[in-house]
Scaffold this active site. Structure first.
Site, PDB file in Angstrom:
ATOM      1  N   GLU A  20       0.752  -1.080   0.048  1.00 24.34           N
ATOM      2  CA  GLU A  20       0.133  -0.121   0.064  1.00 24.34           C
ATOM      3  C   GLU A  20       0.907   1.203   0.041  1.00 24.34           C
ATOM      4  O   GLU A  20       0.356   2.408  -0.590  1.00 24.34           O
ATOM      5  CB  GLU A  20      -0.861   0.122   1.100  1.00 24.34           C
ATOM      6  N   ASP A  38      -2.340  -2.975   3.609  1.00 22.06           N
ATOM      7  CA  ASP A  38      -2.705  -3.198   5.073  1.00 22.06           C
ATOM      8  C   ASP A  38      -3.638  -4.174   5.370  1.00 22.06           C
ATOM      9  O   ASP A  38      -4.663  -4.615   4.554  1.00 22.06           O
ATOM     10  CB  ASP A  38      -3.156  -1.739   5.563  1.00 22.06           C
ATOM     11  N   TYR A  55       4.517   4.977  11.457  1.00 20.96           N
ATOM     12  CA  TYR A  55       3.425   5.028  10.530  1.00 20.96           C
ATOM     13  C   TYR A  55       2.023   5.879  11.305  1.00 20.96           C
ATOM     14  O   TYR A  55       1.936   5.221  12.383  1.00 20.96           O
ATOM     15  CB  TYR A  55       2.798   3.782   9.813  1.00 20.96           C
TER      16      TYR A  55
END
Length: 878
Positions: A9, A107, A329
């Protein structure tokens, strides 16, 4: 033997996977990576978007009620602007003859599944799919994941639910927006849309509901009785009702409020100068260590500490992740870490132990061990991403927003493993003549615990409130003397408006607003309204669409939208219940209990219901049951509420000669005029002081509405209220060379106010800069200039056409900025005027509007040019 194509992703995940697997070479400047066994490439989030209506049929370019609802036979996708090249790379790799398997490494959640599946569907590939399901990005977790790849068919239900959710949002949002825009916009609002959607509209409704509570609040007088007692030392205390029923109390009722003046005076007379008995309890009050940050809690913390918007926080966090590599992240909804991350945490703490800022706290954890690890390390509570923590990259030179955010996350990271902070909680009750008084001083910090990481030390104002009996934490029946008592009058206040931190919390916990237990559970499991990754955009959209102002105060436009939706019985669109119902249905699709086609059929029916409700309502009918708000000052007829204004039965006549023209507009210089204000105005001839008016510069001021000769006028009672200086977050990375670069270091950078030459930004006050002196404002004609727009300006000598500028007269316009004199100045260049055919199309669209004479009256009143000369003092209020 063929190769497997891994699609991730994000680019960072592709790098982590290729590093863990080993044997990869970077191809074509990072377009993809290749080894003997695998090819690996990446998306950049969503690189495909659904067709717009005009992509389906050209006739849909015109917004007409006759075309609604628009329900495509098939939902098709097209590349997101500027992502065509990324899609071509992935498409070419999917179609390679030596690629025989596709691995979905996006994800581990519904959105990640959608990103991968929509790419494969768009390309038209039928190659077999394997699923990599990771919740941790350690090397061992990645290697284990590849040893246990699953058949993609197992996730078909998840993919179907993801696709249904995206298509449902398109159907609801697009049809509702078009229908509402045609019905609600007035004739002088060309280009203005009344956007609606499954998440955006309920979020706005939360703000509007609170705003109306604030505006409708009528202050009520109440009294508090305070007393000063002596027991060795003097202390203050406040009367309270020990039998107060909190469960059935209204918001204004509190245990220490008295709403009858006589009762307050009676208490004062009864206790003054009398003896009493006091009792006291002093006990430790632990405050447990905070959890790690997910994005929403980080945004709330930054809003509370720094006053930042959710978007500003997200941008700083994204830079700390992508550019500086100091944080993990950020777009995560988890506050936990995977069980295999203990070594990573120890590694970060060891690095921090050598740092002058974090060293003492990190070393304490290394020496004494980590606490709360059973609450922090939990695979079951890790979603597609884990909590936001430092990576171990130390960068003490980070400045501005990035430095503040990095420090906040780093300290929270260490504090999460610390023991609780211990405060001393004191409560003293004094009884005099059957009346109770309470003293509750501020808590005193005894053991800092985790609070030490944020700089707090033990101690506090304990000397100002010593124990009732020296040396005792608990005492009872201690005689005290009343020195004096008094009652003081107060007035109830409206509820506070919702801050951005408060709104984020309400969105996250939207399940609490749904009474049905099953629906509430479905909404809670889906993270509430929006997701951690999308809430900032939702809030910014409300601002950009002028439904709320910068402080999240709903505008007249925002209030009108929710009001109309409620009145036409489309309140399902304004409630979190719709999202809850969708989540329940999507869960059924994911489990295979309900088919995707069946789900979409139900959503299509709902979209049609919204269109019909919006298309067929009559403006007069939706206000017919409202009671009058008073008598007209000109003709003495009843005054009623309408959509755009309050008017008497004479001024709102549909046909015939109107004998009265009295109107009170709901939008008065940006301030919504609610029913209570109109009641006061008609009854007393003037209102109290009202806040929320805005001048031409968007600054707030206060004023009073009065009626003079049958006309409502506004009197300013305060100068424009200065808000905080308009400052913006700073990305420290240079943007591009200056247009007149005098040396290699002459680069354009951001400051809180401008885009300037680096030499100019670094020059000390009073010094002359050695650079070219380039300077460009970050706010121009009430519009923020974005970094990417300045990049285009510096590269091409002009920006794209940008909408949202506001002229001195308050009119919106679009233009491009064109560089002149080598960058020393710029000019506006306006797009060509609409062609005659385009104007005819717009007029045809306008003819579809089905509005009552009330709306037309409103348009006539506002669109006719005024011949009045405006004085400077009046212009400042316009």
């Amino acid at each position: 033997m063929g190769k497997a194509l891994i699609i991730t992703e994000k680019p960072s995940v592709a790098r982590d996977i290729t590093k863990a697997l080993g044997g990869f070479e970077e191809k074509k400047k990072g377009d993809y990576f290749e080894s003997d066994e695998f090819v690996c490439t990446y998306a950049v989030g969503h690189i495909l978007t659904l067709f717009a209506p005009e992509d389906i049929k050209p006739q849909y370019k015109r917004w007409r009620l006759a075309d609604l609802p628009i329900i495509p036979e098939e939902f098709q996708t097209k590349p997101v602007p500027k992502q065509e090249s990324r899609l071509k790379v992935i498409s070419r790799l999917i179609n390679r003859k030596d690629v025989d398997t596709l691995i979905n490494a996006c994800d581990a959640a519904r959105e990640g599944e959608l990103i991968f599946r929509e790419i494969v569907k768009h390309v038209g590939s039928e190659k077999p799919i394997r699923r990599l399901w990771l919740q941790s990005m350690t090397k061992q977790a990645i290697l284990t994941g590849f040893k246990n790849l699953e058949d993609g068919l197992k996730y078909n239900g998840l993919a179907a639910a993801a696709e249904c959710r995206a298509n449902a949002d398109w159907l609801i949002g697009m049809n509702a927006t078009r229908a509402l825009t045609v019905r609600l916009k007035s004739r002088n609002q060309r280009g203005v849309s009344w956007s609606a959607g499954r998440v955006q509209t309920p979020t706005l409704a939360l703000l509007v509901k609170r705003e109306l509570e604030v505006l409708d609040h009528v202050p009520v007088a109440y009294w508090k009785v305070t007393a000063k007692f002596q027991a060795g030392n003097e202390y203050d205390s406040t009367w309270f009702d020990p039998d107060f029923d909190r469960k059935n109390a209204t918001r204004d009722q509190k245990e220490d409020r008295i709403f009858e003046k006589e009762k307050a005076e009676k208490i004062v007379a009864a206790v003054t100068g009398q003896e009493g008995l006091a009792r006291e309890i002093r006990k430790p009050s632990p405050k447990k260590a905070p959890p790690l940050f997910d994005l929403t809690s980080l945004q709330r913390a930054a809003n509370t500490r720094f006053g930042w918007s959710a978007t500003r926080t997200l941008r700083a966090a994204q830079r700390c992740y992508e550019t500086h590599k100091v944080l993990t992240y950020p777009r995560t909804s988890s506050k936990h870490l995977p069980n295999d991350y203990r070594e990573e945490v120890d590694k970060v703490l060891k690095i921090f132990s050598d740092d002058q800022n974090y060293g003492p706290h990190a070393q304490t954890l290394l020496d004494k061990g980590l606490l709360n690890d059973d609450k922090i390390f939990d695979d079951a509570k890790v979603t597609d991403h884990f909590a936001i923590i430092p990576t171990g990259e130390l960068k003490n030179d980070l400045e501005g927003d990035d430095g503040k955010l990095y420090d906040l996350v780093s300290r929270q990271f260490m504090a999460a493993f610390y023991p609780p902070a211990i405060y001393e909680d004191v409560e003293r009750i004094t009884e005099v003549k059957g009346y109770s008084f309470r003293s509750k001083p501020p808590k005193v910090l005894k053991e800092p615990g985790w609070e030490a990481v944020f700089g707090k030390k033990a101690g506090g104002p304990e000397e100002s409130f010593p124990p009732l009996v020296e040396g005792q934490d608990k005492s009872d029946n201690v005689k005290v003397n009343n020195l004096n008592s008094e009652s003081e009058e107060f007035a109830t206040k409206p509820p506070s408006r919702i801050s951005e931190a408060g709104l984020l919390s309400l969105m996250e916990n939207a399940g609490r607003q749904v009474e049905d237990a099953e629906l509430a559970e479905a909404l809670n499991s889906a993270e509430g309204l929006g997701t951690a990754a999308t809430r900032a955009d939702i809030i910014e959209n409300l601002k950009n669409r002028e439904y709320v102002d910068a402080k999240l105060r709903p505008t007249p436009k925002g209030i009108r939208l929710i009001d109309v939706l409620d009145r036409i019985h489309a309140s399902r669109l304004t409630s979190a219940k719709l999202t809850a119902e969708l989540e329940l249905f999507l869960n059924d699709v994911e489990k295979g209990v309900r088919t995707g086609d069946g789900f979409m059929s139900e959503i299509a029916n709902y979209a049609e219901d919204v269109v019909v409700a919006t298309r067929d309502f009559d403006w007069d009918e939706i206000y017919k049951d409202e009671d009058p708000v008073g008598k007209c000052p000109k003709c003495q007829k009843d005054v009623f509420e309408k959509a755009w204004f309050y008017g008497c039965t004479e001024s709102t006549k549909r046909v015939g000669k109107k004998n009265c023209d009295f109107l009170v507009w709901k939008d008065n210089n940006g301030r919504y005029i609610n029913r209570q204000v109109v009641r006061d105005l008609l009854e007393k001839g003037e209102t109290g002081e009202l806040d929320g008016f805005k001048n031409a510069s968007g600054k707030e001021y206060k004023g009073i509405l009065t009626i003079e000769n049958g006309t409502v006028t506004r009197k300013t009672t305060s100068d424009a209220i200065p808000g905080p200086d308009e400052t913006f977050e700073v990305n420290p990375e240079p943007i591009a060379p200056c247009p007149n670069a005098m040396d290699e270091g002459c680069l354009v950078v951001e400051t809180p106010h401008d885009f300037v030459c680096k030499h100019k930004a670094e020059a000390k006050e009073g010094e002359e800069s050695t650079g070219c002196g380039f300077k460009f404002p970050r706010m121009l004609c009430k519009r923020e200039i974005k970094r990417e727009e300045v990049e285009a300006y510096l590269k091409d000598g002009e920006t794209p056409v940008m909408a949202g500028f506001v002229s001195k007269r308050g009119r919106k316009f679009a233009a491009k900025l064109v560089m002149e004199k080598g960058g020393d100045s710029f000019r506006f260049e306006f797009p060509p005027r609409a062609s005659k055919k385009k104007k005819e199309d717009e007029e045809a669209t306008q003819s579809e509007e089905s509005q009552s004479s009330e709306a037309k009256t409103a348009d006539d009143k506002t669109s006719k040019p005024s011949k009045k000369k405006v004085k400077k003092s009046e212009a400042s209020e316009s």
